[in-house]
Scaffold this motif. Structure first.
Motif, PDB file in Angstrom:
ATOM      1  N   HIS A 101      12.318  -9.907 -11.434  1.00  0.00           N
ATOM      2  CA  HIS A 101      13.378  -9.076 -12.353  1.00  0.00           C
ATOM      3  C   HIS A 101      12.490  -7.755 -12.597  1.00  0.00           C
ATOM      4  O   HIS A 101      13.354  -6.755 -13.136  1.00  0.00           O
ATOM      5  N   LEU A 102      11.237  -7.434 -12.190  1.00  0.00           N
ATOM      6  CA  LEU A 102      10.759  -6.158 -12.494  1.00  0.00           C
ATOM      7  C   LEU A 102      11.097  -5.104 -11.048  1.00  0.00           C
ATOM      8  O   LEU A 102      10.586  -4.192 -11.297  1.00  0.00           O
ATOM      9  N   PHE A 103      11.302  -5.839 -10.142  1.00  0.00           N
ATOM     10  CA  PHE A 103      11.505  -5.102  -8.990  1.00  0.00           C
ATOM     11  C   PHE A 103      12.739  -3.894  -8.821  1.00  0.00           C
ATOM     12  O   PHE A 103      13.822  -4.512  -9.365  1.00  0.00           O
TER      13      PHE A 103
ATOM     14  N   ASP B  26       3.011 -10.205 -10.136  1.00  0.00           N
ATOM     15  CA  ASP B  26       2.066 -11.120  -9.446  1.00  0.00           C
ATOM     16  C   ASP B  26       2.673 -11.398  -7.835  1.00  0.00           C
ATOM     17  O   ASP B  26       3.446 -12.180  -7.849  1.00  0.00           O
ATOM     18  N   VAL B  27       2.446 -10.639  -6.873  1.00  0.00           N
ATOM     19  CA  VAL B  27       2.977 -10.795  -5.478  1.00  0.00           C
ATOM     20  C   VAL B  27       2.253 -11.713  -4.408  1.00  0.00           C
ATOM     21  O   VAL B  27       2.399 -11.974  -3.497  1.00  0.00           O
TER      22      VAL B  27
ATOM     23  N   HIS C 155      11.531  -1.140  -4.018  1.00  0.00           N
ATOM     24  CA  HIS C 155      10.734  -2.319  -3.642  1.00  0.00           C
ATOM     25  C   HIS C 155      11.306  -3.351  -2.637  1.00  0.00           C
ATOM     26  O   HIS C 155      10.697  -4.030  -2.098  1.00  0.00           O
ATOM     27  N   PHE C 156      12.559  -2.970  -2.337  1.00  0.00           N
ATOM     28  CA  PHE C 156      13.289  -3.684  -1.353  1.00  0.00           C
ATOM     29  C   PHE C 156      13.269  -3.199   0.054  1.00  0.00           C
ATOM     30  O   PHE C 156      13.824  -3.795   1.018  1.00  0.00           O
ATOM     31  N   ILE C 157      12.863  -1.809   0.207  1.00  0.00           N
ATOM     32  CA  ILE C 157      12.739  -1.235   1.504  1.00  0.00           C
ATOM     33  C   ILE C 157      12.007  -1.827   2.556  1.00  0.00           C
ATOM     34  O   ILE C 157      12.408  -2.070   3.550  1.00  0.00           O
TER      35      ILE C 157
ATOM     36  N   THR D 179       0.890  -1.340  -0.253  1.00  0.00           N
ATOM     37  CA  THR D 179      -0.113   0.182  -0.168  1.00  0.00           C
ATOM     38  C   THR D 179       0.801   1.372   0.288  1.00  0.00           C
ATOM     39  O   THR D 179       0.462   2.410  -0.379  1.00  0.00           O
ATOM     40  N   VAL D 180       1.936   1.059   0.666  1.00  0.00           N
ATOM     41  CA  VAL D 180       2.919   2.312   0.582  1.00  0.00           C
ATOM     42  C   VAL D 180       3.846   2.348  -0.594  1.00  0.00           C
ATOM     43  O   VAL D 180       3.996   3.340  -1.485  1.00  0.00           O
ATOM     44  N   ILE D 181       4.300   1.244  -1.170  1.00  0.00           N
ATOM     45  CA  ILE D 181       5.267   1.169  -2.339  1.00  0.00           C
ATOM     46  C   ILE D 181       4.467   0.151  -3.324  1.00  0.00           C
ATOM     47  O   ILE D 181       4.710  -1.070  -3.062  1.00  0.00           O
ATOM     48  N   PRO D 182       3.815   0.308  -4.279  1.00  0.00           N
ATOM     49  CA  PRO D 182       2.976  -0.535  -5.002  1.00  0.00           C
ATOM     50  C   PRO D 182       3.930  -1.488  -5.878  1.00  0.00           C
ATOM     51  O   PRO D 182       5.201  -1.107  -6.193  1.00  0.00           O
TER      52      PRO D 182
END
Length: 138
Positions: free
Chosen positions: A52-54, A40-41, A58-60, A31-34
């Motif tokens: 590979h798209l991240f 598909d998560v 997205h790793f925070i 919700t914070v970082i889509p």
């Protein structure tokens, strides 16, 4: 209460508290970082296929989840433990580190993230959490 029993209970509670914090942060992360478009998560297979798209952002939250989950679990353990508070806090760190190692082998990710996560999110945070409680109690 028997100190051995109290220490075992402290570790169990620490693992539970740390896991709850970890999962809560992971659940709010999207919700914070889509997630990236097309990722598909919702399943492990979908997550593996879309890693590979991240981007770095997205790793925070996964790092925060691992670090804060370990930290709070270690603090809970140190609060409850009868003795050996820092050592038992490090036991929590070792359990979560083991989970992190399994995660590295199950979910392909960037090497920089794997190294950062394994080196900084588990044992240092457990040590810090245990020491802060020990210092506060002294």
């Amino acid at each position: 209460m028997n100190p051995i029993f109290k220490n075992i209970l402290a570790v169990i509670v620490g693992l539970f508290v740390g896991s709850v914090v970890n999962m809560a942060i992971i659940l709010i992360s999207s919700t914070v970082i889509p997630p990236p478009d097309g990722a598909d998560v919702t399943t492990m297979e979908g997550l593996k296929a879309s890693m590979h798209l991240f981007e770095t952002k997205h790793f925070i939250f996964p790092f925060l989840a691992h670090a804060l989950g370990t930290f709070t679990g270690a603090q809970a353990t140190a609060l409850i433990a009868a003795n050996h508070k820092t050592k038992l806090a490090l036991v929590i760190g070792a359990f979560f580190l083991l989970g992190g190692i399994v995660n590295v082998f199950t979910l392909p990710s960037h090497i920089w993230y794997n190294v950062t996560d394994l080196v900084f999110a588990y044992l240092p945070m457990a040590y810090l959490g245990g020491k802060l409680i020990k210092k506060k109690k002294s």
